[in-house]
Design a protein around this motif. Structure first.
Motif, PDB file in Angstrom:
ATOM      1  N   VAL A  76       0.870  -1.173   0.000  1.00 53.91           N
ATOM      2  CA  VAL A  76       0.000   0.000   0.000  1.00 53.91           C
ATOM      3  C   VAL A  76       0.909   1.226   0.000  1.00 53.91           C
ATOM      4  CG1 VAL A  76      -1.881   1.210   1.170  1.00 53.91           C
ATOM      5  CG2 VAL A  76      -1.812  -1.299   1.178  1.00 53.91           C
ATOM      6  N   ASN A  77       1.515   1.418  -1.146  1.00 50.57           N
ATOM      7  CA  ASN A  77       2.356   2.573  -1.463  1.00 50.57           C
ATOM      8  C   ASN A  77       2.028   2.937  -2.903  1.00 50.57           C
ATOM      9  OD1 ASN A  77       4.725   0.903   0.384  1.00 50.57           O
ATOM     10  ND2 ASN A  77       4.361   3.044   0.838  1.00 50.57           N
ATOM     11  N   ASP A  78       2.412   4.118  -3.334  1.00 50.02           N
ATOM     12  CA  ASP A  78       2.170   4.462  -4.735  1.00 50.02           C
ATOM     13  C   ASP A  78       3.248   3.852  -5.624  1.00 50.02           C
ATOM     14  OD1 ASP A  78       4.398   6.395  -5.103  1.00 50.02           O
ATOM     15  OD2 ASP A  78       3.233   7.670  -3.748  1.00 50.02           O
ATOM     16  N   ALA A  79       3.000   3.850  -6.913  1.00 46.13           N
ATOM     17  CA  ALA A  79       3.910   3.234  -7.870  1.00 46.13           C
ATOM     18  C   ALA A  79       5.275   3.927  -7.899  1.00 46.13           C
ATOM     19  CB  ALA A  79       3.293   3.242  -9.268  1.00 46.13           C
ATOM     20  N   PHE A  80       5.325   5.216  -7.605  1.00 46.95           N
ATOM     21  CA  PHE A  80       6.598   5.935  -7.584  1.00 46.95           C
ATOM     22  C   PHE A  80       7.497   5.405  -6.466  1.00 46.95           C
ATOM     23  CE2 PHE A  80       3.533   8.872  -9.459  1.00 46.95           C
ATOM     24  CZ  PHE A  80       4.168   9.191 -10.647  1.00 46.95           C
ATOM     25  N   VAL A  81       6.920   5.199  -5.291  1.00 47.29           N
ATOM     26  CA  VAL A  81       7.671   4.666  -4.158  1.00 47.29           C
ATOM     27  C   VAL A  81       8.112   3.233  -4.454  1.00 47.29           C
ATOM     28  CG1 VAL A  81       7.479   3.959  -1.733  1.00 47.29           C
ATOM     29  CG2 VAL A  81       6.603   6.185  -2.460  1.00 47.29           C
ATOM     30  N   MET A  82       7.207   2.426  -5.001  1.00 43.89           N
ATOM     31  CA  MET A  82       7.549   1.033  -5.302  1.00 43.89           C
ATOM     32  C   MET A  82       8.670   0.953  -6.329  1.00 43.89           C
ATOM     33  SD  MET A  82       5.849  -0.821  -3.255  1.00 43.89           S
ATOM     34  CE  MET A  82       5.963  -2.482  -3.925  1.00 43.89           C
ATOM     35  N   HIS A  83       8.642   1.831  -7.307  1.00 45.99           N
ATOM     36  CA  HIS A  83       9.695   1.862  -8.331  1.00 45.99           C
ATOM     37  C   HIS A  83      11.045   2.240  -7.703  1.00 45.99           C
ATOM     38  CE1 HIS A  83      11.474   2.420 -12.298  1.00 45.99           C
ATOM     39  NE2 HIS A  83      11.955   3.573 -11.867  1.00 45.99           N
ATOM     40  N   ALA A  84      11.043   3.270  -6.891  1.00 44.72           N
ATOM     41  CA  ALA A  84      12.289   3.709  -6.243  1.00 44.72           C
ATOM     42  C   ALA A  84      12.832   2.616  -5.325  1.00 44.72           C
ATOM     43  CB  ALA A  84      12.052   4.999  -5.458  1.00 44.72           C
ATOM     44  N   TRP A  85      11.949   1.949  -4.598  1.00 45.57           N
ATOM     45  CA  TRP A  85      12.372   0.874  -3.702  1.00 45.57           C
ATOM     46  C   TRP A  85      12.935  -0.295  -4.501  1.00 45.57           C
ATOM     47  CZ3 TRP A  85       9.065  -3.320  -1.143  1.00 45.57           C
ATOM     48  CH2 TRP A  85       9.764  -3.917  -0.083  1.00 45.57           C
ATOM     49  N   GLY A  86      12.281  -0.646  -5.592  1.00 43.61           N
ATOM     50  CA  GLY A  86      12.781  -1.721  -6.453  1.00 43.61           C
ATOM     51  C   GLY A  86      14.164  -1.405  -6.998  1.00 43.61           C
ATOM     52  N   GLU A  87      14.368  -0.174  -7.424  1.00 41.28           N
ATOM     53  CA  GLU A  87      15.693   0.226  -7.918  1.00 41.28           C
ATOM     54  C   GLU A  87      16.733   0.150  -6.801  1.00 41.28           C
ATOM     55  OE1 GLU A  87      15.385   4.056  -9.852  1.00 41.28           O
ATOM     56  OE2 GLU A  87      15.112   3.072 -11.789  1.00 41.28           O
ATOM     57  N   ALA A  88      16.391   0.632  -5.627  1.00 38.88           N
ATOM     58  CA  ALA A  88      17.325   0.628  -4.499  1.00 38.88           C
ATOM     59  C   ALA A  88      17.692  -0.796  -4.072  1.00 38.88           C
ATOM     60  CB  ALA A  88      16.718   1.374  -3.310  1.00 38.88           C
ATOM     61  N   GLN A  89      16.803  -1.764  -4.341  1.00 37.49           N
ATOM     62  CA  GLN A  89      17.013  -3.151  -3.937  1.00 37.49           C
ATOM     63  C   GLN A  89      17.469  -4.048  -5.096  1.00 37.49           C
ATOM     64  OE1 GLN A  89      16.521  -4.741  -0.860  1.00 37.49           O
ATOM     65  NE2 GLN A  89      16.346  -2.750   0.094  1.00 37.49           N
ATOM     66  N   ASN A  90      17.746  -3.454  -6.257  1.00 38.34           N
ATOM     67  CA  ASN A  90      18.142  -4.224  -7.452  1.00 38.34           C
ATOM     68  C   ASN A  90      17.133  -5.322  -7.772  1.00 38.34           C
ATOM     69  OD1 ASN A  90      20.613  -2.801  -7.907  1.00 38.34           O
ATOM     70  ND2 ASN A  90      21.437  -3.890  -6.131  1.00 38.34           N
ATOM     71  N   ALA A  91      15.855  -4.969  -7.688  1.00 38.74           N
ATOM     72  CA  ALA A  91      14.772  -5.936  -7.868  1.00 38.74           C
ATOM     73  C   ALA A  91      14.263  -5.968  -9.307  1.00 38.74           C
ATOM     74  CB  ALA A  91      13.639  -5.617  -6.901  1.00 38.74           C
ATOM     75  N   SER A  92      15.173  -6.028 -10.257  1.00 42.78           N
ATOM     76  CA  SER A  92      14.776  -5.980 -11.672  1.00 42.78           C
ATOM     77  C   SER A  92      13.948  -7.190 -12.105  1.00 42.78           C
ATOM     78  CB  SER A  92      16.009  -5.840 -12.559  1.00 42.78           C
ATOM     79  OG  SER A  92      16.882  -6.936 -12.363  1.00 42.78           O
ATOM     80  N   GLU A  93      14.036  -8.300 -11.392  1.00 37.81           N
ATOM     81  CA  GLU A  93      13.267  -9.505 -11.738  1.00 37.81           C
ATOM     82  C   GLU A  93      11.900  -9.546 -11.055  1.00 37.81           C
ATOM     83  OE1 GLU A  93      14.233 -11.969 -13.959  1.00 37.81           O
ATOM     84  OE2 GLU A  93      15.791 -10.500 -14.414  1.00 37.81           O
TER      85      GLU A  93
END
Length: 159
Positions: A76-93
């Motif tokens: 329950v976060n917006d897509a901008f936060v989820m995108h930034a978190w994914g980038e910070a965690q190297n979650a490309s998969e």
């Protein structure tokens, strides 16, 4: 609360991609696919950032090799936060999905009120969804992190 054998409810989740904002219907996300979906109470929070998402990043190849088409993380976060978190965690998969208004989380019956921490959030869980139907569901007890981790889901996929 949703149970094994039930269909994923209709909802829309958001993803920020390099091409811009994408709205995903749950019908499209889960149709004719086998998906591991896991949820966290919030992006950038301690357990979520130190253990939950990193476990899926580390084990993504093994999970996909076990017959999974997509691994998705929702909060329950917006897509901008989820995108930034994914980038910070190297979650490309990992498909990083925002449920900004908690409508999907509420439709699943897996919301919790964290009051001063952040309001309505998702319970921590992981599920396997086969062509839109839940085939495996692990929901954590309050403040626990024992059954929704990547290793437990990988073991379930191998069973």
């Amino acid at each position: 609360m949703i149970h094994k054998g039930q269909a994923i409810p209709a909802a829309t989740l958001s993803e920020l991609t390099d091409a811009g904002m994408v709205s995903h219907s749950t019908d499209d996300l889960f149709a004719n696919k086998r998906v591991v979906l896991f949820a966290v109470p919030g992006a950038f929070t301690p357990t979520c950032s130190e253990a939950h998402l990193p476990g899926y990043v580390v084990h993504a190849d093994q999970i996909k090799a076990a017959g999974i088409d997509t691994i998705a993380c929702v909060a329950v976060n917006d897509a901008f936060v989820m995108h930034a978190w994914g980038e910070a965690q190297n979650a490309s998969e990992i498909l990083m999905l925002g449920d900004g208004n908690a409508s999907f989380t509420k439709a699943l019956g897996l919301e919790m009120d964290t009051a001063d921490f952040g309001g309505i959030r998702s319970q921590r869980y992981a599920m396997v969804v086969d062509n839109g139907v839940v085939t495996h569901l692990n929901v954590e007890k309050a403040s626990a992190f024992e059954v929704s981790n990547a290793e437990t889901i990988l073991d379930a996929l191998k069973a």
